[in-house]
Design an enzyme around this catalytic site. Structure first.
Site, mmCIF file in Angstrom:
data_model
loop_
_atom_site.group_PDB
_atom_site.id
_atom_site.type_symbol
_atom_site.label_atom_id
_atom_site.label_comp_id
_atom_site.label_asym_id
_atom_site.label_seq_id
_atom_site.Cartn_x
_atom_site.Cartn_y
_atom_site.Cartn_z
ATOM 1 N N ASP A 59 0.817 -1.209 0.000
ATOM 2 C CA ASP A 59 0.000 0.000 0.000
ATOM 3 C C ASP A 59 0.855 1.265 0.000
ATOM 4 O O ASP A 59 2.071 1.213 0.253
ATOM 5 C CB ASP A 59 -0.958 0.002 1.210
ATOM 6 C CG ASP A 59 -0.327 -0.556 2.482
ATOM 7 O OD1 ASP A 59 0.915 -0.580 2.570
ATOM 8 O OD2 ASP A 59 -1.073 -0.967 3.380
ATOM 9 N N ASP B 171 -7.985 -2.674 13.606
ATOM 10 C CA ASP B 171 -9.339 -2.970 13.109
ATOM 11 C C ASP B 171 -9.361 -4.226 12.232
ATOM 12 O O ASP B 171 -10.350 -4.495 11.559
ATOM 13 C CB ASP B 171 -9.904 -1.768 12.341
ATOM 14 C CG ASP B 171 -9.046 -1.388 11.125
ATOM 15 O OD1 ASP B 171 -8.042 -2.084 10.849
ATOM 16 O OD2 ASP B 171 -9.386 -0.408 10.443
ATOM 17 N N HIS C 29 -7.360 -4.864 9.661
ATOM 18 C CA HIS C 29 -6.966 -4.707 8.251
ATOM 19 C C HIS C 29 -5.663 -5.435 7.939
ATOM 20 O O HIS C 29 -4.784 -5.558 8.792
ATOM 21 C CB HIS C 29 -6.913 -3.228 7.831
ATOM 22 C CG HIS C 29 -5.796 -2.414 8.413
ATOM 23 N ND1 HIS C 29 -5.932 -1.099 8.779
ATOM 24 C CD2 HIS C 29 -4.494 -2.710 8.674
ATOM 25 C CE1 HIS C 29 -4.791 -0.632 9.228
ATOM 26 N NE2 HIS C 29 -3.901 -1.596 9.180
ATOM 27 N N GLU D 54 -9.699 -1.924 5.012
ATOM 28 C CA GLU D 54 -10.443 -1.580 6.220
ATOM 29 C C GLU D 54 -11.712 -2.434 6.310
ATOM 30 O O GLU D 54 -12.085 -3.096 5.338
ATOM 31 C CB GLU D 54 -10.789 -0.085 6.176
ATOM 32 C CG GLU D 54 -9.573 0.837 6.107
ATOM 33 C CD GLU D 54 -8.756 0.894 7.401
ATOM 34 O OE1 GLU D 54 -8.613 -0.143 8.086
ATOM 35 O OE2 GLU D 54 -8.227 1.978 7.723
#
Ligand code: F6R
Length: 262
Positions: free
Chosen positions: A67, A136, A138, A143
């Protein structure tokens, strides 16, 4: 999925680095999928040490990062391009032209995402994908509610992710970009092998959900349960919520596959 529990964060990172080194020695032109984040800093330090002391060479490897933030130039100290140069690329013999990250400054972002996917495909696909996990759940920047078949695309970041990543932006989460390009969950699942590394008590609850909970788009990392060759490496602190911890420890001590790594 296999789970390996190591006594502390450094030993977990060292094992991760040794598995990457094993892949690179077996396949000198391996395609490596790389991750950033605090957890990975130790892994890169171990890989650099193996490069310096044991001659581990990345000269023929190609790398694809998961990313990159949208809107940051690669010289920005918060960008993942900067992180990778600082922690890994400038310290080993990887050829600059073989190190790939999504271009978060591209004028046409959907075209950039398609180009990145095509480049991975043309390279023969990722042989070994390194992954961290966000608070979370990810992987990459997928997400919650990312489709389990998603591909490389733009993604808006949750405020918990922006807060967790604020350190690289002087501690001010408002400075963390709101959007990023990330490989999709589907892209990640196509890697031939995945290693997810998580350390510290902060990760214990989400690791338990990802490993032993249901497969759900709410926890992107849970999709790794579908992967035929995925190893989750955790330290004791991150293993604290795992019901099957004793079994995972027993397997690591007894399975012949792990003999060289104990
Ligand atoms: C970074 C990435 C993220 C991180 C995750 C954990 O390239 O893909 O999924 O791996 O946010 O980050 P740390 O290690 O900082 O907790």
């Amino acid at each position: 999925m296999e789970v390996i529990i190591r006594p502390d964060a450094d030993q977990a990172a060292a094992l991760t680095a040794r598995l990457i080194a094993q892949e690179v020695r077996l396949r000198p032109n391996a395609v490596l999928g790389l991750a950033t984040g605090r957890t990975m800093e130790r892994v890169y330090n171990h890989l650099v040490r193996l490069h310096q002391t044991e001659g581990l060479s990345f000269r023929e490897c190609r790398t694809f990062n998961l990313d990159e933030y949208i809107g940051l130039p690669p010289e920005h100290s918060g960008s993942f391009a900067y992180y990778m140069r600082r922690h890994f690329f400038s310290r080993v013999d990887l050829r600059p032209e073989n190190a790939h990250l999504p271009n978060g400054l591209a004028a046409d972002l959907p075209a950039e995402c398609a180009r990145y996917e095509a480049l991975i495909r043309q390279s023969g696909g990722v042989d070994l994908q390194l992954l961290g996990i966000g608070p979370d759940g990810h992987i990459g920047f997928n997400e919650p509610l990312s489709a389990l078949r998603s591909r490389t695309r733009e993604k808006a970041l949750t405020s918990s992710t922006r807060q967790a990543n604020a350190d690289a932006f002087g501690g001010d989460f408002q400075q963390v970009p709101c959007r990023a390009i990330t490989m999709g969950v589907g892209t990640i699942l196509e890697a031939k092998r995945c290693i997810l590394l998580a350390t510290g008590e902060r990760k214990a609850a989400i690791v338990a959900q990802a490993v032993e909970g249901p497969i759900t788009a709410m926890v992107s990392a849970s999709a790794l349960q579908l992967h035929p060759r995925c190893v989750v490496i955790v330290d004791e602190a991150a293993a604290a919520g795992l019901d099957g911890a004793d079994y995972y420890r027993w397997l690591f001590e007894h399975e012949p596959e792990w003999e060289a790594f104990r």
